[in-house]
Design a protein around this motif. Sequence first.
Motif, PDB file in Angstrom:
ATOM      1  N   ALA A  87       0.813  -1.225   0.000  1.00 41.50           N
ATOM      2  CA  ALA A  87       0.000   0.000   0.000  1.00 41.50           C
ATOM      3  C   ALA A  87       0.839   1.264   0.000  1.00 41.50           C
ATOM      4  CB  ALA A  87      -0.942  -0.007   1.205  1.00 41.50           C
ATOM      5  N   ASP A  88       1.925   1.281   0.723  1.00 35.51           N
ATOM      6  CA  ASP A  88       2.754   2.488   0.838  1.00 35.51           C
ATOM      7  C   ASP A  88       4.024   2.410   0.002  1.00 35.51           C
ATOM      8  OD1 ASP A  88       0.949   3.622   2.651  1.00 35.51           O
ATOM      9  OD2 ASP A  88       1.895   2.611   4.337  1.00 35.51           O
ATOM     10  N   VAL A  89       4.027   1.504  -0.954  1.00 34.28           N
ATOM     11  CA  VAL A  89       5.229   1.251  -1.753  1.00 34.28           C
ATOM     12  C   VAL A  89       5.073   1.843  -3.149  1.00 34.28           C
ATOM     13  CG1 VAL A  89       6.695  -0.534  -2.776  1.00 34.28           C
ATOM     14  CG2 VAL A  89       5.752  -0.853  -0.470  1.00 34.28           C
TER      15      VAL A  89
ATOM     16  N   GLY B 244       2.208   4.458  -7.567  1.00 37.46           N
ATOM     17  CA  GLY B 244       2.716   5.258  -6.456  1.00 37.46           C
ATOM     18  C   GLY B 244       3.239   6.607  -6.893  1.00 37.46           C
ATOM     19  N   PHE B 245       3.617   7.400  -5.915  1.00 40.68           N
ATOM     20  CA  PHE B 245       4.080   8.764  -6.153  1.00 40.68           C
ATOM     21  C   PHE B 245       5.327   8.772  -7.031  1.00 40.68           C
ATOM     22  CE2 PHE B 245       6.866  12.303  -4.849  1.00 40.68           C
ATOM     23  CZ  PHE B 245       6.056  13.368  -5.216  1.00 40.68           C
ATOM     24  N   GLY B 246       5.245   9.444  -8.172  1.00 39.82           N
ATOM     25  CA  GLY B 246       6.392   9.581  -9.059  1.00 39.82           C
ATOM     26  C   GLY B 246       6.820   8.314  -9.766  1.00 39.82           C
TER      27      GLY B 246
ATOM     28  N   GLN C  50      17.060  11.080  -6.016  1.00 47.02           N
ATOM     29  CA  GLN C  50      16.889  12.533  -6.022  1.00 47.02           C
ATOM     30  C   GLN C  50      15.458  12.927  -5.708  1.00 47.02           C
ATOM     31  OE1 GLN C  50      18.493  13.597  -9.856  1.00 47.02           O
ATOM     32  NE2 GLN C  50      20.597  13.523  -9.124  1.00 47.02           N
ATOM     33  N   THR C  51      14.499  12.119  -6.112  1.00 46.15           N
ATOM     34  CA  THR C  51      13.101  12.393  -5.779  1.00 46.15           C
ATOM     35  C   THR C  51      12.895  12.402  -4.284  1.00 46.15           C
ATOM     36  OG1 THR C  51      12.251  11.466  -7.834  1.00 46.15           O
ATOM     37  CG2 THR C  51      10.725  11.563  -5.978  1.00 46.15           C
ATOM     38  N   VAL C  52      13.495  11.444  -3.603  1.00 44.97           N
ATOM     39  CA  VAL C  52      13.345  11.378  -2.141  1.00 44.97           C
ATOM     40  C   VAL C  52      14.064  12.529  -1.469  1.00 44.97           C
ATOM     41  CG1 VAL C  52      13.874  10.007  -0.096  1.00 44.97           C
ATOM     42  CG2 VAL C  52      13.016   8.896  -2.150  1.00 44.97           C
ATOM     43  N   THR C  53      15.280  12.828  -1.918  1.00 41.72           N
ATOM     44  CA  THR C  53      16.071  13.870  -1.273  1.00 41.72           C
ATOM     45  C   THR C  53      15.431  15.243  -1.426  1.00 41.72           C
ATOM     46  OG1 THR C  53      18.085  12.610  -1.689  1.00 41.72           O
ATOM     47  CG2 THR C  53      18.339  14.952  -1.213  1.00 41.72           C
TER      48      THR C  53
ATOM     49  N   ASP D 150      -0.793  13.644  -0.131  1.00 43.16           N
ATOM     50  CA  ASP D 150      -1.340  12.729   0.852  1.00 43.16           C
ATOM     51  C   ASP D 150      -1.291  11.293   0.334  1.00 43.16           C
ATOM     52  OD1 ASP D 150      -3.971  11.227   1.960  1.00 43.16           O
ATOM     53  OD2 ASP D 150      -3.210  12.645   3.429  1.00 43.16           O
ATOM     54  N   GLN D 151      -0.893  10.332   1.199  1.00 47.43           N
ATOM     55  CA  GLN D 151      -0.726   8.939   0.782  1.00 47.43           C
ATOM     56  C   GLN D 151      -2.005   8.359   0.202  1.00 47.43           C
ATOM     57  OE1 GLN D 151       0.912   6.415   3.747  1.00 47.43           O
ATOM     58  NE2 GLN D 151       2.852   7.507   3.867  1.00 47.43           N
ATOM     59  N   ALA D 152      -3.149   8.841   0.641  1.00 53.75           N
ATOM     60  CA  ALA D 152      -4.412   8.265   0.162  1.00 53.75           C
ATOM     61  C   ALA D 152      -4.571   8.433  -1.340  1.00 53.75           C
ATOM     62  CB  ALA D 152      -5.583   8.934   0.889  1.00 53.75           C
ATOM     63  N   THR D 153      -3.857   9.392  -1.937  1.00 58.66           N
ATOM     64  CA  THR D 153      -3.989   9.618  -3.383  1.00 58.66           C
ATOM     65  C   THR D 153      -2.967   8.836  -4.198  1.00 58.66           C
ATOM     66  OG1 THR D 153      -2.442  11.484  -3.428  1.00 58.66           O
ATOM     67  CG2 THR D 153      -4.750  11.973  -2.896  1.00 58.66           C
ATOM     68  N   TRP D 154      -1.992   8.180  -3.524  1.00 60.19           N
ATOM     69  CA  TRP D 154      -0.919   7.522  -4.275  1.00 60.19           C
ATOM     70  C   TRP D 154      -1.371   6.235  -4.938  1.00 60.19           C
ATOM     71  CZ3 TRP D 154       3.597   7.284  -0.268  1.00 60.19           C
ATOM     72  CH2 TRP D 154       3.918   8.588   0.118  1.00 60.19           C
TER      73      TRP D 154
END
Length: 250
Positions: A165-167, A204-206, A231-234, A242-246
């Motif tokens: 879910a958060d990956v 997921g995001f990006g 670089q995205t994380v940094t 918000d995680q709910a949209t990922w």
Amino acid sequence: MVKAAAILAATLFSAAAVQAETCRQALALGLDVSGSVDAQEWQLQVEGLARALNAPEVQQAFLAMEGAPVSLAVYEWAGDASPRTLIGWTAIRSRDDLADVQAQLRTQIRVPHGPGTAMGEAMRYGGALLAQKPECWRYTLDISADGKSNMGPRPERVRFDAALADVTINGLIVSTGSDMADPAAVARELDMLERYFHGAVIKGFGAFVERARNYSDYERAMTRKLLKELQTVTVGWLDMPDQATWNTPH
């Protein structure tokens, strides 16, 4: 007595610093070793990853946030029920840590795997690895492949498992063409595989798909992919939605 006290204080300070350390990203890399990957291609893939980890810009990205290292794990997968961890979780705090990972990769020996491509199973295995790192800011799973899944659980369903879910799941796709293959044919193959990854694998995001023209091009593609992820994380962590949209299926 004063010297002993100073040594004790330094030791306690170092231990406290390690204990307070934050994992900014858990990054699991899944390498395709199915029947379509021969011995030479397997070697190009493993060596390509080792060389990508040695690129100065990649090393700089890994080490960009002192006190908040990236944790890295590498595994291989195929069509049977035996994905294999090559590199267990390693906190990357220095160039020496990256050198140790490269050395471990170069000592690996190719082992037989089933001929099929069980990508959904590979994704679940990566999710189980990431679950071992509950303290990280962000979780990224990479699936490298040169073809579609043809056995096991369907990846388009697996990617929305609760364990993932958060990956963020990214892809690195490789053309099966040789160095002498027609560039237009290679482009068509990669276009088809990229559409498949967008529809069934990444999320997921990006999330993104990186392309390699063949296994000789794997080092270049892996270098680009690692730079994008790190670089995205940094740079972008504080701007994440918000995680709910990922993880909403499209």
